[in-house]
Design a protein around this motif. Structure first.
Motif, PDB file in Angstrom:
ATOM      1  N   SER A 110     -10.525 -16.395  -7.438  1.00  0.00           N
ATOM      2  CA  SER A 110     -10.949 -16.243  -6.044  1.00  0.00           C
ATOM      3  C   SER A 110     -11.697 -14.936  -5.891  1.00  0.00           C
ATOM      4  CB  SER A 110      -9.749 -16.266  -5.100  1.00  0.00           C
ATOM      5  OG  SER A 110     -10.149 -15.990  -3.774  1.00  0.00           O
ATOM      6  N   GLU A 111     -12.686 -14.939  -5.011  1.00  0.00           N
ATOM      7  CA  GLU A 111     -13.392 -13.712  -4.672  1.00  0.00           C
ATOM      8  C   GLU A 111     -12.755 -13.030  -3.471  1.00  0.00           C
ATOM      9  OE1 GLU A 111     -17.454 -14.664  -4.063  1.00  0.00           O
ATOM     10  OE2 GLU A 111     -17.834 -15.218  -6.149  1.00  0.00           O
ATOM     11  N   PHE A 112     -11.674 -13.613  -2.962  1.00  0.00           N
ATOM     12  CA  PHE A 112     -11.009 -13.077  -1.782  1.00  0.00           C
ATOM     13  C   PHE A 112      -9.663 -12.473  -2.164  1.00  0.00           C
ATOM     14  CE2 PHE A 112     -13.822 -16.438  -0.354  1.00  0.00           C
ATOM     15  CZ  PHE A 112     -14.494 -15.820   0.691  1.00  0.00           C
ATOM     16  N   SER A 113      -9.265 -11.420  -1.459  1.00  0.00           N
ATOM     17  CA  SER A 113      -7.986 -10.760  -1.718  1.00  0.00           C
ATOM     18  C   SER A 113      -6.835 -11.679  -1.340  1.00  0.00           C
ATOM     19  CB  SER A 113      -7.901  -9.460  -0.922  1.00  0.00           C
ATOM     20  OG  SER A 113      -8.992  -8.614  -1.221  1.00  0.00           O
ATOM     21  N   ASN A 114      -5.803 -11.717  -2.196  1.00  0.00           N
ATOM     22  CA  ASN A 114      -4.656 -12.585  -1.925  1.00  0.00           C
ATOM     23  C   ASN A 114      -3.535 -12.242  -2.898  1.00  0.00           C
ATOM     24  OD1 ASN A 114      -3.109 -14.697  -0.805  1.00  0.00           O
ATOM     25  ND2 ASN A 114      -4.929 -15.988  -0.590  1.00  0.00           N
ATOM     26  N   VAL A 115      -2.411 -12.928  -2.725  1.00  0.00           N
ATOM     27  CA  VAL A 115      -1.251 -12.736  -3.596  1.00  0.00           C
ATOM     28  C   VAL A 115      -1.316 -13.729  -4.752  1.00  0.00           C
ATOM     29  CG1 VAL A 115       1.268 -12.783  -3.727  1.00  0.00           C
ATOM     30  CG2 VAL A 115       0.150 -11.893  -1.674  1.00  0.00           C
ATOM     31  N   ASP A 169       1.894  -9.230   1.269  1.00  0.00           N
ATOM     32  CA  ASP A 169       0.748  -9.417   2.160  1.00  0.00           C
ATOM     33  C   ASP A 169       0.831  -8.519   3.389  1.00  0.00           C
ATOM     34  OD1 ASP A 169       2.883 -10.684   3.291  1.00  0.00           O
ATOM     35  OD2 ASP A 169       1.847 -12.551   3.732  1.00  0.00           O
ATOM     36  N   GLY A 170       1.770  -7.561   3.361  1.00  0.00           N
ATOM     37  CA  GLY A 170       1.899  -6.581   4.445  1.00  0.00           C
ATOM     38  C   GLY A 170       2.084  -5.196   3.843  1.00  0.00           C
ATOM     39  N   GLU A 171       2.785  -4.331   4.543  1.00  0.00           N
ATOM     40  CA  GLU A 171       3.084  -3.010   4.000  1.00  0.00           C
ATOM     41  C   GLU A 171       4.092  -3.150   2.859  1.00  0.00           C
ATOM     42  OE1 GLU A 171       2.126   0.189   7.453  1.00  0.00           O
ATOM     43  OE2 GLU A 171       4.240  -0.206   7.029  1.00  0.00           O
ATOM     44  N   HIS A 172       3.851  -2.449   1.753  1.00  0.00           N
ATOM     45  CA  HIS A 172       4.776  -2.566   0.632  1.00  0.00           C
ATOM     46  C   HIS A 172       4.583  -1.457  -0.396  1.00  0.00           C
ATOM     47  CE1 HIS A 172       1.216  -4.553  -1.129  1.00  0.00           C
ATOM     48  NE2 HIS A 172       1.728  -4.259  -2.303  1.00  0.00           N
ATOM     49  N   TRP A 173       5.609  -1.307  -1.226  1.00  0.00           N
ATOM     50  CA  TRP A 173       5.582  -0.457  -2.413  1.00  0.00           C
ATOM     51  C   TRP A 173       5.975  -1.348  -3.587  1.00  0.00           C
ATOM     52  CZ3 TRP A 173       4.255   4.295  -4.112  1.00  0.00           C
ATOM     53  CH2 TRP A 173       4.852   4.791  -5.270  1.00  0.00           C
ATOM     54  N   MET A 174       5.112  -1.461  -4.606  1.00  0.00           N
ATOM     55  CA  MET A 174       5.346  -2.410  -5.692  1.00  0.00           C
ATOM     56  C   MET A 174       6.647  -2.137  -6.430  1.00  0.00           C
ATOM     57  SD  MET A 174       3.069  -3.287  -9.072  1.00  0.00           S
ATOM     58  CE  MET A 174       2.138  -4.630  -8.321  1.00  0.00           C
ATOM     59  N   GLY A 175       6.954  -0.890  -6.680  1.00  0.00           N
ATOM     60  CA  GLY A 175       8.132  -0.532  -7.466  1.00  0.00           C
ATOM     61  C   GLY A 175       7.727   0.233  -8.711  1.00  0.00           C
ATOM     62  N   LEU A 176       8.409   1.355  -8.956  1.00  0.00           N
ATOM     63  CA  LEU A 176       8.049   2.228 -10.073  1.00  0.00           C
ATOM     64  C   LEU A 176       8.229   1.559 -11.424  1.00  0.00           C
ATOM     65  CD1 LEU A 176       9.707   5.420  -8.581  1.00  0.00           C
ATOM     66  CD2 LEU A 176       7.253   5.165  -9.033  1.00  0.00           C
ATOM     67  N   GLU A 177       9.239   0.707 -11.536  1.00  0.00           N
ATOM     68  CA  GLU A 177       9.469   0.041 -12.819  1.00  0.00           C
ATOM     69  C   GLU A 177       8.317  -0.899 -13.162  1.00  0.00           C
ATOM     70  OE1 GLU A 177      11.022  -0.683 -16.372  1.00  0.00           O
ATOM     71  OE2 GLU A 177      11.908   0.749 -14.949  1.00  0.00           O
ATOM     72  N   LYS A 178       7.845  -1.688 -12.188  1.00  0.00           N
ATOM     73  CA  LYS A 178       6.699  -2.573 -12.435  1.00  0.00           C
ATOM     74  C   LYS A 178       5.445  -1.769 -12.744  1.00  0.00           C
ATOM     75  CE  LYS A 178       7.930  -6.726  -9.772  1.00  0.00           C
ATOM     76  NZ  LYS A 178       9.080  -6.280  -8.972  1.00  0.00           N
ATOM     77  N   ILE A 179       5.231  -0.688 -11.988  1.00  0.00           N
ATOM     78  CA  ILE A 179       4.042   0.146 -12.227  1.00  0.00           C
ATOM     79  C   ILE A 179       4.075   0.713 -13.639  1.00  0.00           C
ATOM     80  CG2 ILE A 179       2.781   2.197 -11.489  1.00  0.00           C
ATOM     81  CD1 ILE A 179       3.932   1.726  -8.665  1.00  0.00           C
TER      82      ILE A 179
END
Length: 315
Positions: A110-115, A169-179
């Motif tokens: 997709s060229e559009f932002s999404n999950v 799809d809203g405000e979030h923090w991915m998580g340090l372990e995933k990063i």
């Protein structure tokens, strides 16, 4: 004399009447007849003008309807394009759920932002959902942090910052372990996009970004600032370990920066940027979501995003 001339005129009129077939009654009109004739002429003129105005009005209506129909057709076409794109995204989700995952946001359909569901190559973990941002510098960005309305509280404990919080799809923090698991697999660049309460947007691009593991307190590795009109306010946090109100890992001898600024961040002593600070525009103690170089102060910003993307090596 006048009587003789009058009789001569009358004789001439009678002769002409006999020749042409009209009588004196046709030459003479009473005031009432003259009024009726004028009213009839006026009525004819008015009706003619009305017909012309009606014709003009009908033509304008036809043009207007034509324009509206064209606009409706365009809107319908756009809706179908949106539906087509959503179908494409749905096909991608179905593909993901069938066991196929995207190795990166660079390759989402997709060229559009999404999950999307992603599984970076070399990561020894289960696939996970991530928000893929496609609107900046060619797209393909994995969003690790996003704020825009203050709906999510970012004053969280160590475990929450480690595991992540909020909605993708809203405000979030991915998580340090995933990063950490993502950035350990290769070279990643970091893009920071900010907007103030006046609507001005700025960005900063860093040439390298990596987060160490939990044993190293998710220490931040940051390469040089290479592009953008935002200015570098993250340099102070290079080499800093992550801190929260319940785990103080900063270098401030006077106390916990995380407790004072009520947020988790890569505090050193203490910071020039804190994108996890309280969501407010002004605060006398600088307890805000801030980036010093934006306005040369630590007052609050309206929107903030941090996103990472693997670097492509050109051979």
């Amino acid at each position: 004399m006048r009587s003789i001339q009058g009789r001569k005129i009358l004789v001439v009129i009678c002769v002409l009447g006999a020749v042409s077939g009209f009588s004196l009654a046709d030459v003479y009109y009473s005031p009432e007849q003259l009024f009726n004739n004028r009213m009839s002429s006026l009525q004819t003129t008015i009706l003619k003008h009305l017909d012309e105005r009606l014709d003009s009005f009908e033509r304008r209506i036809e043009r207007k309807l034509g324009q509206q129909l064209t606009a409706m057709q365009r809107a319908t076409d756009n809706k179908w394009l949106e539906i087509d794109d959503k179908i494409l995204v749905l096909k991608g989700v179905i593909q993901q759920n069938s066991g196929a995952y995207f190795s990166s946001c660079r390759y989402v359909p997709s060229e559009f932002s999404n999950v999307f569901m992603i599984r970076p190559s070399g990561v020894n973990t289960q696939p996970f959902m991530a928000y893929c941002e496609q609107n900046y510098l060619g797209g393909g960005w994995i969003v690790i942090h996003k704020r825009f309305d203050g709906s999510v509280d970012f004053n969280r404990n160590w475990a929450e910052y480690r595991d992540g919080f909020g909605e993708l799809d809203g405000e979030h923090w991915m998580g340090l372990e995933k990063i950490h698991r993502i950035t350990r697999t290769g070279q990643y660049e970091l893009l920071v996009v900010l907007k103030d309460f006046d609507g001005d947007s700025k960005m900063a691009l860093y040439d390298g970004f990596k987060v160490d593991d939990g044993g190293a307190k998710f220490k931040l590795f940051l390469e040089r600032f290479v592009h953008g009109n935002l200015g570098d306010s993250l340099d102070v946090s290079k080499g800093a370990r992550f801190s929260t109100y319940d785990q103080d890992n900063d270098q401030n001898p006077d106390g916990s920066c995380a407790q004072y600024y009520t947020s988790g961040w890569w505090f050193k002593n203490c910071m020039n940027a804190n994108l996890n600070g309280p969501y407010r525009q002004h605060d006398k103690d600088n307890k805000t979501m801030n980036w010093f170089a934006f306005h040369n102060n630590l007052q609050g910003l309206k929107e903030a995003s941090m996103m990472i993307r693997e670097k492509v090596t050109v051979v």
